[in-house]
Scaffold this motif. Structure first.
Motif, PDB file in Angstrom:
ATOM      1  N   ARG A  17     -11.620  28.559 -26.983  1.00  0.00           N
ATOM      2  CA  ARG A  17     -11.397  29.190 -28.276  1.00  0.00           C
ATOM      3  C   ARG A  17     -10.004  28.810 -28.773  1.00  0.00           C
ATOM      4  N   ILE A  18      -9.920  28.543 -30.056  1.00  0.00           N
ATOM      5  CA  ILE A  18      -8.639  28.223 -30.661  1.00  0.00           C
ATOM      6  C   ILE A  18      -8.083  29.510 -31.252  1.00  0.00           C
ATOM      7  N   THR A  19      -6.908  29.885 -30.798  1.00  0.00           N
ATOM      8  CA  THR A  19      -6.285  31.104 -31.312  1.00  0.00           C
ATOM      9  C   THR A  19      -5.133  30.727 -32.216  1.00  0.00           C
ATOM     10  N   THR A  20      -4.949  31.490 -33.249  1.00  0.00           N
ATOM     11  CA  THR A  20      -3.847  31.261 -34.173  1.00  0.00           C
ATOM     12  C   THR A  20      -3.006  32.517 -34.260  1.00  0.00           C
ATOM     13  N   GLN A  21      -1.749  32.332 -34.568  1.00  0.00           N
ATOM     14  CA  GLN A  21      -0.869  33.469 -34.746  1.00  0.00           C
ATOM     15  C   GLN A  21      -0.775  33.789 -36.231  1.00  0.00           C
ATOM     16  N   LYS A  22      -0.556  35.017 -36.519  1.00  0.00           N
ATOM     17  CA  LYS A  22      -0.394  35.425 -37.905  1.00  0.00           C
ATOM     18  C   LYS A  22       1.012  35.068 -38.366  1.00  0.00           C
ATOM     19  N   ALA A  23       1.316  35.351 -39.611  1.00  0.00           N
ATOM     20  CA  ALA A  23       2.612  34.973 -40.179  1.00  0.00           C
ATOM     21  C   ALA A  23       3.776  35.658 -39.471  1.00  0.00           C
ATOM     22  N   GLY A  24       3.540  36.756 -38.788  1.00  0.00           N
ATOM     23  CA  GLY A  24       4.621  37.431 -38.090  1.00  0.00           C
ATOM     24  C   GLY A  24       4.984  36.776 -36.780  1.00  0.00           C
ATOM     25  N   GLY A  25       4.185  35.817 -36.313  1.00  0.00           N
ATOM     26  CA  GLY A  25       4.453  35.138 -35.049  1.00  0.00           C
ATOM     27  C   GLY A  25       5.582  34.126 -35.182  1.00  0.00           C
ATOM     28  N   HIS A  26       5.952  33.518 -34.087  1.00  0.00           N
ATOM     29  CA  HIS A  26       7.056  32.577 -34.101  1.00  0.00           C
ATOM     30  C   HIS A  26       6.642  31.175 -34.520  1.00  0.00           C
ATOM     31  N   SER A  27       5.340  30.896 -34.624  1.00  0.00           N
ATOM     32  CA  SER A  27       4.913  29.534 -34.913  1.00  0.00           C
ATOM     33  C   SER A  27       4.959  29.195 -36.389  1.00  0.00           C
ATOM     34  N   ALA A  28       4.975  30.180 -37.272  1.00  0.00           N
ATOM     35  CA  ALA A  28       4.981  29.895 -38.701  1.00  0.00           C
ATOM     36  C   ALA A  28       6.403  29.543 -39.147  1.00  0.00           C
ATOM     37  N   PRO A  29       6.553  28.488 -39.953  1.00  0.00           N
ATOM     38  CA  PRO A  29       7.893  28.142 -40.429  1.00  0.00           C
ATOM     39  C   PRO A  29       8.383  29.183 -41.435  1.00  0.00           C
ATOM     40  N   PRO A  30       9.675  29.334 -41.564  1.00  0.00           N
ATOM     41  CA  PRO A  30      10.197  30.288 -42.539  1.00  0.00           C
ATOM     42  C   PRO A  30       9.890  29.834 -43.967  1.00  0.00           C
ATOM     43  N   TYR A  31       9.884  30.763 -44.873  1.00  0.00           N
ATOM     44  CA  TYR A  31       9.586  30.453 -46.267  1.00  0.00           C
ATOM     45  C   TYR A  31      10.633  29.482 -46.808  1.00  0.00           C
ATOM     46  N   ARG A  32      10.182  28.364 -47.346  1.00  0.00           N
ATOM     47  CA  ARG A  32      11.039  27.324 -47.907  1.00  0.00           C
ATOM     48  C   ARG A  32      12.095  26.842 -46.925  1.00  0.00           C
ATOM     49  N   GLY A  33      11.760  26.811 -45.696  1.00  0.00           N
ATOM     50  CA  GLY A  33      12.695  26.339 -44.685  1.00  0.00           C
ATOM     51  C   GLY A  33      12.026  25.326 -43.782  1.00  0.00           C
ATOM     52  N   TYR A  34      12.809  24.754 -42.922  1.00  0.00           N
ATOM     53  CA  TYR A  34      12.286  23.788 -41.975  1.00  0.00           C
ATOM     54  C   TYR A  34      11.778  24.507 -40.733  1.00  0.00           C
ATOM     55  N   PRO A  35      10.705  24.013 -40.146  1.00  0.00           N
ATOM     56  CA  PRO A  35      10.230  24.624 -38.907  1.00  0.00           C
ATOM     57  C   PRO A  35      11.200  24.345 -37.768  1.00  0.00           C
ATOM     58  N   HIS A  36      11.211  25.216 -36.808  1.00  0.00           N
ATOM     59  CA  HIS A  36      12.082  25.044 -35.657  1.00  0.00           C
ATOM     60  C   HIS A  36      11.502  23.964 -34.754  1.00  0.00           C
ATOM     61  N   VAL A  37      12.324  23.005 -34.396  1.00  0.00           N
ATOM     62  CA  VAL A  37      11.902  21.924 -33.513  1.00  0.00           C
ATOM     63  C   VAL A  37      12.673  22.073 -32.209  1.00  0.00           C
ATOM     64  N   ALA A  38      11.957  21.982 -31.113  1.00  0.00           N
ATOM     65  CA  ALA A  38      12.588  22.131 -29.802  1.00  0.00           C
ATOM     66  C   ALA A  38      13.553  20.979 -29.535  1.00  0.00           C
ATOM     67  N   LYS A  39      14.408  21.155 -28.553  1.00  0.00           N
ATOM     68  CA  LYS A  39      15.450  20.181 -28.259  1.00  0.00           C
ATOM     69  C   LYS A  39      14.885  18.897 -27.651  1.00  0.00           C
ATOM     70  N   THR A  40      13.864  19.016 -26.812  1.00  0.00           N
ATOM     71  CA  THR A  40      13.310  17.836 -26.144  1.00  0.00           C
ATOM     72  C   THR A  40      12.704  16.833 -27.131  1.00  0.00           C
ATOM     73  N   PRO A  41      11.873  17.242 -28.098  1.00  0.00           N
ATOM     74  CA  PRO A  41      11.361  16.246 -29.058  1.00  0.00           C
ATOM     75  C   PRO A  41      12.459  15.628 -29.914  1.00  0.00           C
TER      76      PRO A  41
ATOM     77  N   ILE B  38      15.599  14.973 -28.942  1.00  0.00           N
ATOM     78  CA  ILE B  38      16.278  13.974 -28.113  1.00  0.00           C
ATOM     79  C   ILE B  38      15.378  12.759 -27.912  1.00  0.00           C
ATOM     80  N   LEU B  39      14.097  12.996 -27.664  1.00  0.00           N
ATOM     81  CA  LEU B  39      13.149  11.897 -27.480  1.00  0.00           C
ATOM     82  C   LEU B  39      13.045  11.037 -28.744  1.00  0.00           C
ATOM     83  N   SER B  40      13.022  11.665 -29.914  1.00  0.00           N
ATOM     84  CA  SER B  40      12.941  10.893 -31.154  1.00  0.00           C
ATOM     85  C   SER B  40      14.199  10.072 -31.374  1.00  0.00           C
ATOM     86  N   GLU B  41      15.369  10.610 -31.019  1.00  0.00           N
ATOM     87  CA  GLU B  41      16.609   9.853 -31.136  1.00  0.00           C
ATOM     88  C   GLU B  41      16.620   8.650 -30.187  1.00  0.00           C
ATOM     89  N   VAL B  42      16.139   8.838 -28.979  1.00  0.00           N
ATOM     90  CA  VAL B  42      16.111   7.744 -28.006  1.00  0.00           C
ATOM     91  C   VAL B  42      15.154   6.642 -28.466  1.00  0.00           C
TER      92      VAL B  42
END
Length: 99
Positions: free
Chosen positions: A24-48, A50-54
């Motif tokens: 089953r695919i579960t989704t979080q509602k807007a109150g969860g941490h996965s939704a990006p802030p309104y008119r903002g950039y989503p939070h990207v973890a440190k590992t991706p 660094i990997l993209s820079e490399v």
């Protein structure tokens, strides 16, 4: 030998996914941490990040290295023309006595 180990790891993980079956695919509602802030950039973890820079650094190194050491592949394999030997007629310049 390490590439053989990677292939085995991928096959092992794929086998586990196939045995598990559909999930089953579960989704979080807007109150969860996965939704990006309104008119903002989503939070990207440190590992991706660094990997993209490399990866992008390796790409630009590859491009500049080959531009420096094998520039004929980009600019062509022909001698550059000597523009000082061209005549006015070849350049389309009218003669001085013509008005």
């Amino acid at each position: 030998m390490s590439s053989f180990g990677r292939v085995l790891g991928v096959l092992r993980n794929g086998n586990q996914l196939l045995r598990r079956g559909p999930q089953r695919i579960t989704t979080q509602k807007a109150g969860g941490h996965s939704a990006p802030p309104y008119r903002g950039y989503p939070h990207v973890a440190k590992t991706p990040m660094i990997l993209s820079e490399v990866i992008s650094s390796a790409m630009w190194f590859w491009i500049f290295w080959h531009m420096w050491h094998d520039s004929d592949a980009v600019f062509g394999h022909f001698p550059w023309p000597d523009a000082s030997k061209w005549t006015d007629e070849e350049l389309g310049v009218p003669p001085d006595d013509e008005e």
